[in-house]
Enzyme design. Structure first.
Site, PDB file in Angstrom:
ATOM      1  N   ARG A  72       1.123  -0.649   0.073  1.00 44.30           N
ATOM      2  CA  ARG A  72       0.073  -0.087   0.425  1.00 44.30           C
ATOM      3  C   ARG A  72       0.159   1.364  -0.690  1.00 44.30           C
ATOM      4  NH1 ARG A  72      -1.523   2.127   4.809  1.00 44.30           N
ATOM      5  NH2 ARG A  72      -2.488   0.301   5.542  1.00 44.30           N
ATOM      6  N   TYR A  88     -12.809  17.466 -17.408  1.00 46.30           N
ATOM      7  CA  TYR A  88     -13.476  16.335 -16.714  1.00 46.30           C
ATOM      8  C   TYR A  88     -14.743  16.264 -16.742  1.00 46.30           C
ATOM      9  CZ  TYR A  88     -13.742  11.748 -16.294  1.00 46.30           C
ATOM     10  OH  TYR A  88     -14.351  10.199 -16.416  1.00 46.30           O
ATOM     11  N   ASP A 111      -3.981  18.895 -15.689  1.00 48.52           N
ATOM     12  CA  ASP A 111      -4.813  17.269 -16.153  1.00 48.52           C
ATOM     13  C   ASP A 111      -3.915  17.493 -18.113  1.00 48.52           C
ATOM     14  OD1 ASP A 111      -6.367  14.650 -17.228  1.00 48.52           O
ATOM     15  OD2 ASP A 111      -7.427  15.726 -16.085  1.00 48.52           O
ATOM     16  N   LYS A 148      -6.576   6.300 -19.676  1.00 50.21           N
ATOM     17  CA  LYS A 148      -6.256   6.797 -21.220  1.00 50.21           C
ATOM     18  C   LYS A 148      -5.097   5.903 -22.577  1.00 50.21           C
ATOM     19  CE  LYS A 148      -9.928   8.010 -19.021  1.00 50.21           C
ATOM     20  NZ  LYS A 148     -10.478   9.391 -18.952  1.00 50.21           N
TER      21      LYS A 148
HETATM   22  C1  LIG Z   1     -10.799  10.077 -17.487  1.00 48.98           C
HETATM   23  C2  LIG Z   1     -10.330  11.081 -17.309  1.00 48.98           C
HETATM   24  C3  LIG Z   1     -10.192  11.082 -15.543  1.00 48.98           C
HETATM   25  C4  LIG Z   1     -10.452  10.639 -14.534  1.00 48.98           C
HETATM   26  O1  LIG Z   1      -9.390   9.025 -14.743  1.00 48.98           O
HETATM   27  P1  LIG Z   1      -9.926   7.426 -14.472  1.00 48.98           P
HETATM   28  O2  LIG Z   1      -8.602   6.977 -14.453  1.00 48.98           O
HETATM   29  O3  LIG Z   1     -10.741   7.428 -14.621  1.00 48.98           O
HETATM   30  O4  LIG Z   1     -10.573   7.942 -12.951  1.00 48.98           O
HETATM   31  C5  LIG Z   1      -9.652  12.577 -15.817  1.00 48.98           C
HETATM   32  N1  LIG Z   1      -8.827  13.359 -16.302  1.00 48.98           N
HETATM   33  C6  LIG Z   1      -9.535  12.687 -17.383  1.00 48.98           C
HETATM   34  C7  LIG Z   1      -9.267  14.767 -19.043  1.00 48.98           C
HETATM   35  C8  LIG Z   1      -9.674  12.081 -18.131  1.00 48.98           C
HETATM   36  O5  LIG Z   1     -10.301  12.058 -19.341  1.00 48.98           O
END
Ligand SMILES: *Cc1c(COP(=O)(O)O)cnc(C)c1O
Length: 421
Positions: free
Chosen positions: A72, A125, A197, A222
């Protein structure tokens, strides 16, 4: 990271990046770094790092300092991923999480407490909006959503209690851009850290830390993992003190990446530059084709000359590449969009971007379904908007699938004209 007087978050850039065969990773190009950073290098070691599933690690003596004790807190398979992700941005090892939203949550809990304020981009997002609006606010953390396409709006929204600015560029799903360097200057002047992000472009196309941001956040789910096979998140920064505090929050809240998903994600990193380049080249081809189609009223893609911030895109994005995600509106509005989505055969309808296969999403009912309509529309997300993540299929075959589905969508308009149900 320092905590300044009156509780401000102050950032340093004390980067000491990874090494590849004893040479600084920063002296290699992205393709080479992605392939090699974090890999085993010793005599007789496996060429590909193993999956260490163990929860715990042997200690010979009580009180001895060990690198790994309990998974963890840290795990060697997770470390391999973290070294690779950090090296791509000339930063110390990243901190990996079980999901992108776990990474964002840990970031917020590291920098914000009750009474603090965060400035957040308004087109962002959907899950980030939900986290800020419905979870952080319950903890007494205040927020302001702003249109970050103009850096001056960020300056205006910063209060004495602001401890973080959080933006996403290109914005999801309208593909509007924020000038990272301009917002970073505003943040520096105010003494507030800037987090970006960078999920949509990854470090292959955009390097926020080089443009003055303090923190990069990723949903590795992604492009980075890229095969629709493992959730994950990561935070990258050059400030060791901040990373230390972030690891403490991760350990305390239990949000670390699992070894299996870390291993899958590392395998994604190895081919990331190759994939991201192809996604971007195919997306430009598809975006140009869509723009010329009579059934489409609007195409949002930073690589098109018609994009209002095309010049910024060329300045901010590396190698004239602009990512694999396009959004567009059909002339027939919602009924046409619904028929279009139903009529695709190669392209999959799913809630995802950045994977090897082409995927379409209907943001108003899927990714942004929880966002109130008024807020959604203010952010440019109409009910007729479709988001397309261009995959690695032959671009001509992606176009052929779109063409057939657009024909079916046009029939809806004709049916409406003659009153057929
Ligand atoms: C999918 C996504 C997230 C969240 O990610 P998860 O892995 O689904 O929790 C955050 N920011 C963007 C731009 C995303 O496309």
């Amino acid at each position: 990271m320092g905590i300044g007087t009156n509780g401000t978050n102050t950032f340093n850039s004390n980067s000491n990046g990874a090494k590849i065969g004893g040479v600084a990773a920063s002296s290699y190009s992205a393709s080479t770094v992605a392939l090699h950073a974090g890999r085993p290098e010793g005599q007789g070691q496996a060429v590909v790092g193993g999956i260490v599933q163990s929860t715990s690690f042997i200690q010979r003596e009580v009180g001895e300092k060990v690198e790994y004790a309990y998974s963890r807190c840290s795990n060697p398979t997770v470390t391999e991923l973290e070294v690779a992700l950090g090296a791509l941005e000339n930063a110390p090892a990243a901190v990996a999480f079980s999901t992108g939203l776990a990474a964002e949550t840990a970031l917020f809990l590291t920098l914000l407490k009750a009474g603090d304020h965060v400035v957040v981009g308004e087109t962002i997002y959907g899950g980030t909006i939900r986290l800020v609006q419905q979870i952080l606010s319950r903890l007494g953390i205040e927020h302001t959503f702003v249109d970050t396409t103009e850096a001056v709006n960020v300056a205006k929204a910063i209060r004495p209690t602001t401890r973080l600015v959080f933006i996403e560029t290109p914005a999801n799903p309208t593909l509007e851009l924020t000038d990272i360097a301009a917002v970073a200057r505003v943040c520096k002047a105010a003494g507030v850290p800037l987090a970006v992000d960078n999920t949509f472009l990854t470090a292959v196309i955009q390097k926020p830390l080089d443009l003055g941001a303090d923190i990069c956040v990723y949903s590795t789910t992604k492009h980075i993992e890229g095969h629709s096979a493992a959730l994950g998140g990561a935070v990258v920064s050059r400030d060791e003190g901040f990373l230390e505090r972030l690891r403490f929050v991760r350990k305390s809240t239990g949000a670390i990446q699992t070894p299996l998903n870390a291993w899958l994600t590392t395998r994604g990193v190895r081919t990331l530059p190759l994939r991201v380049k192809q996604h971007a080249q195919s997306a430009l081809h598809v975006a140009r084709w869509l723009q010329a189609h009579e059934g489409i009223t609007k195409v949002n893609y930073p690589g098109l000359k018609s994009h209002p911030q095309h010049e910024l895109a060329n300045r901010q994005h590396i190698g004239c590449l602009h990512g694999g995600v396009i959004s567009f509106e059909l002339s027939g509005g919602v009924p046409a969009a619904k028929r279009f989505l139903k009529s695709l055969s190669l392209i999959t309808l799913a809630e995802h971007v950045g994977s090897i296969e082409s995927i379409v999403t209907h943001p108003a009912t899927m990714t942004h379904g929880d966002v109130p309509r008024e807020q959604r529309e203010a952010a440019g997300i109409s009910d007729g908007l479709v988001r397309l993540s261009v995959g690695l299929e032959d671009p001509a075959e992606i176009v052929a699938d779109l063409e057939l589905a657009l024909k079916a969508a046009a029939l809806v308009e004709e049916e409406e004209l003659v009153g057929v149900k």
